[in-house]
Design an enzyme around this catalytic site. Structure first.
Site, mmCIF file in Angstrom:
data_model
loop_
_atom_site.group_PDB
_atom_site.id
_atom_site.type_symbol
_atom_site.label_atom_id
_atom_site.label_comp_id
_atom_site.label_asym_id
_atom_site.label_seq_id
_atom_site.Cartn_x
_atom_site.Cartn_y
_atom_site.Cartn_z
ATOM 1 N N ASP A 13 0.764 -1.154 0.334
ATOM 2 C CA ASP A 13 0.059 -0.187 0.701
ATOM 3 C C ASP A 13 0.911 1.371 -0.205
ATOM 4 O OD1 ASP A 13 -2.230 -1.543 -0.035
ATOM 5 O OD2 ASP A 13 -2.381 -1.526 2.922
ATOM 6 N N LYS A 16 1.647 1.766 -5.434
ATOM 7 C CA LYS A 16 1.780 1.606 -6.083
ATOM 8 C C LYS A 16 1.187 1.661 -7.604
ATOM 9 C CE LYS A 16 2.539 -2.266 -4.613
ATOM 10 N NZ LYS A 16 1.750 -1.875 -3.026
ATOM 11 N N GLN A 221 1.966 -5.823 -2.915
ATOM 12 C CA GLN A 221 2.072 -6.213 -1.841
ATOM 13 C C GLN A 221 3.778 -5.341 -1.933
ATOM 14 O OE1 GLN A 221 1.332 -9.919 -3.315
ATOM 15 N NE2 GLN A 221 -0.385 -8.710 -2.947
HETATM 16 P P1 GDP Z 1 -1.114 0.518 -3.706
HETATM 17 O O1 GDP Z 1 -1.681 -0.785 -3.311
HETATM 18 O O2 GDP Z 1 0.585 -0.011 -2.939
HETATM 19 O O3 GDP Z 1 -1.270 1.227 -5.372
HETATM 20 O O4 GDP Z 1 -1.384 1.243 -2.555
HETATM 21 P P2 GDP Z 1 -3.291 1.704 -1.747
HETATM 22 O O5 GDP Z 1 -3.822 1.959 -3.431
HETATM 23 O O6 GDP Z 1 -3.605 0.225 -1.531
HETATM 24 O O7 GDP Z 1 -2.755 2.470 -0.955
HETATM 25 C C1 GDP Z 1 -2.661 4.057 -1.785
HETATM 26 C C2 GDP Z 1 -3.595 4.787 -1.059
HETATM 27 O O8 GDP Z 1 -2.843 6.462 -1.121
HETATM 28 C C3 GDP Z 1 -4.298 5.335 -2.128
HETATM 29 O O9 GDP Z 1 -5.726 5.251 -1.654
HETATM 30 C C4 GDP Z 1 -4.070 6.137 -3.349
HETATM 31 O O10 GDP Z 1 -4.701 7.193 -4.462
HETATM 32 C C5 GDP Z 1 -3.127 7.029 -1.719
HETATM 33 N N1 GDP Z 1 -2.038 8.273 -2.141
HETATM 34 C C6 GDP Z 1 -0.732 7.329 -3.507
HETATM 35 N N2 GDP Z 1 0.030 8.680 -3.938
HETATM 36 C C7 GDP Z 1 -0.255 9.361 -2.725
HETATM 37 C C8 GDP Z 1 -0.317 10.685 -2.070
HETATM 38 O O11 GDP Z 1 0.879 10.943 -2.691
HETATM 39 N N3 GDP Z 1 -0.891 11.780 -1.764
HETATM 40 C C9 GDP Z 1 -1.453 11.438 -1.010
HETATM 41 N N4 GDP Z 1 -2.781 11.838 -0.160
HETATM 42 N N5 GDP Z 1 -2.847 9.975 -1.299
HETATM 43 C C10 GDP Z 1 -1.776 8.578 -2.081
HETATM 44 P P1 IMO Z 2 -0.969 -4.088 -2.435
HETATM 45 O O1 IMO Z 2 -0.266 -4.799 -4.071
HETATM 46 C C1 IMO Z 2 -1.144 -4.931 2.147
HETATM 47 C C2 IMO Z 2 -1.383 -8.761 3.844
HETATM 48 C C3 IMO Z 2 -2.209 -9.126 4.412
HETATM 49 C C4 IMO Z 2 -1.882 -10.143 5.387
HETATM 50 C C5 IMO Z 2 -0.622 -10.795 4.377
HETATM 51 C C6 IMO Z 2 -1.244 -11.918 4.515
HETATM 52 O O2 IMO Z 2 -2.357 -3.340 -2.284
HETATM 53 O O3 IMO Z 2 0.292 -3.484 -1.310
HETATM 54 P P2 IMO Z 2 -2.355 -12.684 1.674
HETATM 55 O O4 IMO Z 2 -4.183 -13.078 1.670
HETATM 56 O O5 IMO Z 2 -1.568 -12.127 0.832
HETATM 57 O O6 IMO Z 2 -1.711 -14.103 2.536
HETATM 58 O O7 IMO Z 2 -1.997 -12.667 3.462
HETATM 59 O O8 IMO Z 2 -0.200 -9.938 3.856
HETATM 60 N N1 IMO Z 2 -1.562 -8.880 2.382
HETATM 61 C C7 IMO Z 2 -1.446 -6.757 2.031
HETATM 62 N N2 IMO Z 2 -1.193 -5.617 2.741
HETATM 63 N N3 IMO Z 2 -0.864 -4.551 1.187
HETATM 64 C C8 IMO Z 2 -1.264 -5.791 0.512
HETATM 65 O O9 IMO Z 2 -1.382 -5.852 -1.217
HETATM 66 C C9 IMO Z 2 -1.662 -6.985 0.743
HETATM 67 N N4 IMO Z 2 -2.117 -8.320 0.316
HETATM 68 C C10 IMO Z 2 -1.581 -8.835 1.010
HETATM 69 O O10 IMO Z 2 -3.339 -8.000 5.190
HETATM 70 O O11 IMO Z 2 -1.083 -9.531 6.652
HETATM 71 MG MG MG Z 3 -3.154 -1.600 -2.044
#
Ligand code: GDP
Ligand code: IMO
Ligand code: MG
Length: 425
Positions: A13, A16, A221
């Site tokens: 999260d 990416k 991840q």
């Molecule tokens: P990912 O799994 O790595 O793609 O990340 P996620 O989407 O799960 O979580 C990142 C969150 O932060 C999302 O809600 C994005 O829209 C948000 N986000 C990404 N870059 C920025 C930033 O620079 N500033 C803010 N405020 N939000 C961001």
């Molecule tokens: P993105 O791509 C954050 C975490 C789960 C748990 C562990 C194992 O959005 O960054 P799983 O279901 O994969 O066997 O769970 O990994 N986990 C993540 N945490 N972002 C993710 O994906 C995750 N995908 C799995 O919360 O701790």
């Molecule tokens: Mg994510």
């Protein structure tokens, strides 16, 4: 020609999806290489928010070819839902999506067994069947995408696997058993809908590289969730690090040009497991609220903490980042004093390298350096020069400590809320 691997440097999260979306503009192909619909990659375009789970975030750009590589574990029901959602929002999927023949399938029995396993030993998984599917793959019992094209093989595999799974569900877990016929019939329907996407992905991706195309590999991840190099056993079941881009697609390490680590300006983690720099007081809650730190897949609140350079140095080492993108800098606006973890203290020892022992990770104390924060707003800033002095100092501290250049700084959710110091493509 350029190939770029995008890797989460922390526990996932990191943002990416946002960076992949930005870089896709200059790329021809976007390829997912591991994980499954445990991932939740958020991309905000204009006023529309998309959360991608399985399909590469590149799909939001017209005409880009998006591949699901062999290293991914694919849940057909999740994929079909995702395709429908995208189509309903006017995104063209059919001519742009390709799925590797040798990608493994998540089956209903993977989800059923994980549900039970989590009750015995809680990892805090997403309950999407990821671990059990990779277990079957490694045990050589997996059902692959290509099996959808051969009903007899599919039927036999489901039967053989259910023999074991149903035994466990009934006798070990006291849970309901699953019906072979029902699963088979369901997967035959999936086969009809998905067969048009099935290709020899490794052949096509390698040809594209040889023909000078720009390829983006989209990691899911993060490094600390890697099955080998993460905080085992509180990890996911795949190789999330850069090497996974090669094994998960069939592309040689010789063909990878750039590896960009995505680093959130602070740290978050979802689910169980050690987190040395977790902030347990009200500031943690404040960051969670301001940063919208709730799981994109499960909606669970994410645990929030300070930036951890011990974990990040480990990420630099095992991935070989050629550059870094810092995301969510804006979320730190207004915090008077920022802390950055530069080492761990365990007993009388000072640790500079990320420990392998769970016991140490759970009981070490972070050693912090305090860095003055900034009062000004960084949200939406597009020009590095316009960043507050202290924000620049914070970034410089990270760059100096990790010895990798910061190429991109993200200052908001939207596509254009970004500073490009040096484009990796
Ligand atoms: P990912 O799994 O790595 O793609 O990340 P996620 O989407 O799960 O979580 C990142 C969150 O932060 C999302 O809600 C994005 O829209 C948000 N986000 C990404 N870059 C920025 C930033 O620079 N500033 C803010 N405020 N939000 C961001
Ligand atoms: P993105 O791509 C954050 C975490 C789960 C748990 C562990 C194992 O959005 O960054 P799983 O279901 O994969 O066997 O769970 O990994 N986990 C993540 N945490 N972002 C993710 O994906 C995750 N995908 C799995 O919360 O701790
Ligand atoms: Mg994510």
């Amino acid at each position: 020609m350029s190939t770029i691997v995008i890797i989460g440097a922390q526990w996932g999260d990191e943002g990416k999806g946002k960076i992949v979306d930005y870089l896709t503009e200059k790329c021809d192909y976007v390829v997912r290489f591991q994980g499954g619909c445990n991932a939740g990659h958020t991309v905000v375009v204009g006023n529309e928010k998309y959360i991608l789970h399985l399909i590469p975030s590149g799909i939001l750009h017209k005409g880009k070819k998006c591949f699901i590589g062999n290293g991914v574990v694919l849940d057909p029901s999740g994929l079909l839902k995702e395709i429908d959602t995208l189509i309903s929002k006017g995104i063209e999927v059919d001519n742009n999506l390709y799925i590797a023949k040798h990608c493994h399938l998540i089956m209903p029995y993977h989800i059923a067994i994980e549900e039970q396993a989590e009750k015995r030993k809680k990892i805090g998984t997403t309950k999407k069947g990821i671990g059990p599917c990779y277990t079957d793959k490694i045990a050589r019992n997996g059902v692959r995408m290509v099996d959808l094209l051969y009903p007899d093989i599919l039927k036999n595999k489901i039967r053989a696997n259910l023999e074991i799974i149903n035994f466990l569900l009934k006798n070990l877990y006291g849970a309901e058993i699953l019906d072979e016929e029902q699963i088979f019939n369901q997967y035959i329907i999936y086969a009809e809908k998905l067969k048009k996407y099935i290709v020899d992905a490794d052949v096509l991706i390698n040809k594209a590289i040889d023909n000078g195309k720009n390829i983006l590999f989209e990691g899911a991840q993060g490094t600390l969730l890697d099955i080998d190099h993460g905080t085992y056993p509180y990890v996911t079941s795949s190789n999330t690090i850069a090497g996974g881009a090669c094994t998960g697609t069939g592309v040689s390490p010789k063909k990878i040009d750039n590896i960009i680590g995505i680093v959130k300006a602070y740290t978050t983690r979802v689910g169980e497991g050690p987190f040395p720099t977790e902030i347990k007081d009200s500031l943690g809650e404040e960051i969670r609220k301001k940063g919208g730190e709730y799981g994109a897949t499960t909606g669970r609140p994410r645990r929030c903490g300070w930036l951890d350079l011990v974990g990040l140095r480990h990420a630099v080492r095992v991935n070989g980042f050629t550059g870094i993108a810092i995301t969510k800098l804006d979320i730190l606006d207004g915090i008077e004093k920022l802390k950055v973890c530069v080492g761990y203290k365990y007993g009388n020892s000072i640790l500079e390298d990320f420990p392998k022992e769970l016991e140490i990770l759970q009981n070490c104390t972070p050693i912090y350096e305090e860095i003055p924060g900034w009062k000004e707003n960084t949200a939406g800033i597009k020009d590095y020069e316009n960043l507050p002095h202290n924000a620049k100092k914070y970034l410089q501290f990270i760059e100096d400590s990790l010895k990798v250049k910061i190429q991109i700084i993200s200052t908001g959710q939207k596509r254009d809320e970004i500073i490009i110091k040096e484009s990796p493509v």
